[in-house]
Design an enzyme around this catalytic site. Sequence first.
Site: not given
Lengths: 340, 340
Positions: A203, A231, A233-234, A254-255, A257
């Site tokens: 990210t 999908r 994510g965050d 970042t990670g 999500g």
Amino acid sequence: MLPPYGLRLARSFALAFLLVPTLAATTPGVDDVVMVIHGGAGTIRKSEMTPEREKAYLEALAEALRTGHRILAAGGSSLDAVEATVRYMEDSPLFNAGRGAVFTSAGTNEFDACVMDGRTHQAGAVAAVRRIKNPVSAARLVMTDTKHALLVGESAEQFAAAHGIEMADSAYFYTKERWRALERAREKERQDGQSDRAGKFGTVGAVALDANGDIASATSTGGLTNKRWGRVGDTPIIGAGTYADNATCGVSCTGVGELFMRGVFAYRVSALMELGRHSLGEAVRRVVHGDLVALGGGGSGGLIALDKDGVIEMEFNTEGMYRGYIRADGQPHAFLYRSP
Amino acid sequence: MLPPYGLRLARSFALAFLLVPTLAATTPGVDDVVMVIHGGAGTIRKSEMTPEREKAYLEALAEALRTGHRILAAGGSSLDAVEATVRYMEDSPLFNAGRGAVFTSAGTNEFDACVMDGRTHQAGAVAAVRRIKNPVSAARLVMTDTKHALLVGESAEQFAAAHGIEMADSAYFYTKERWRALERAREKERQDGQSDRAGKFGTVGAVALDANGDIASATSTGGLTNKRWGRVGDTPIIGAGTYADNATCGVSCTGVGELFMRGVFAYRVSALMELGRHSLGEAVRRVVHGDLVALGGGGSGGLIALDKDGVIEMEFNTEGMYRGYIRADGQPHAFLYRSP
């Protein structure tokens, strides 16, 4: 009845000393601009890096920082700075956003991006778009040119194209390295019968404070290698991967999500400051090393944040995070690993 | 050295009195179950209702409440209860979710739904899906059967279909009344040259507390009449339109989705309780009549919420909100307007 002259004088001095830093804090200028960025967190180890690759990442981070700084130093807005910086990282094949994005299980690229303005609390985002060269600019257009906050899929692409946003085809986004990562993931899936969760969370993100004291955040991603089922994510979720509020801070995550979504972690950093009376550092450490670990174990991600006083934080529970910051002096500081 | 017997006895009594309510509060049972629901907020006026229509709404709300209550009273989970209740409202043509959903500018229906488990902080959501009969059940499947939290578009439909979720075609979702609403919106657009923002925010939601003390929330919507560009609102966004945490409360929102996204309002109610030491009532009123109004003026929506002690709130800044609650006695209470 007036107090004795000596006491009044002493009180005036005390007031002056109290007011000077207060005034300085409430009337920012180009000497107070600052930007912090990340290019993803995960298993980034010195032992697995070549000197050339290390240098390439450090240089890309430094140039990304200079890109935003030029705007901030000229009195430009934090929104312009974070957009330009994230565009630079989207255009670089080194980061998992825009060009150089990872591939879905279908062999396509799918992008999510978000931008938020801490002054107005306006935000815009796009998710699951495939043909937009710079998703962060499409996100900003959603914020400025629609009543909406999140547009998804082909319809979002049509909106962006109709508003003059540059499109790109799959050949533009392709990099050999990301395609090989998909092939490895597919191979692992055939062998293990289950999908691989990559150890690197690609990210990019930027948070900036401009000469007017306005904070803005932006985040952009190419998602997960071999991901399926549309999908999201965050990254494009306001409050999960991206948040900004002039009264508290700006955040970009970042990670993994899903953990950031379930914990609403970008907003939680701000809420810990506003409602929990935490400093930025306390809030960031509690989220990254406390809440995030409680939800999903270690090694699950990190975030960058910047508060209204120009304090920056770059915190992660992984082995490394591509990251850096730049202040008014224009000197970029970039890092890759946990220890220098 | 022991204190005198009288003092020890008095202390034991005091301890017992302290412990009794504590134990009662920490060991809930079927006598403590409660559910609260909404079916959308907006310009719901008695003067514009026929007695038949009023009766139909009150009966649908009561039956939705009884649907979840039957599960809770039998010792079932709050997750099962909110899913069944929201399915009932999705199946009713009266509410803007599932059957009876509004039409997009393209003449299609597009659904968003989310479910969250306050015990595990797991959540699942789908957005911009067109063919799923009960989007809330697809959302729950995302939560239980994937590592993901949000799936969007056709890929989400494929996932749901592959996992046995019932599909439906456009004829199933069609209602004459919603189609006329689209025609009116198109006509207004032709005349005014701008899109109409409907005064009624169609969403359905449920929050329940079960005999184990577990809280769950679910929200489902058919979006906005005449919407375009793959717009996604707050409904499927964890923290924006839906949130649940056993330690604080469960929340489901309805209104101008973009405001709930920008303010992260479902999670903010919880954060005000956890970090701001607000009661549920204080938190809900601050969000609905303070934060929401500050972001977007009056008449922009409402929410339902329920805390771990079974306190319920149904608050809105619009003229009305389809809403109701049911406690262990199994007696449904349903309301439409601001004043009774």
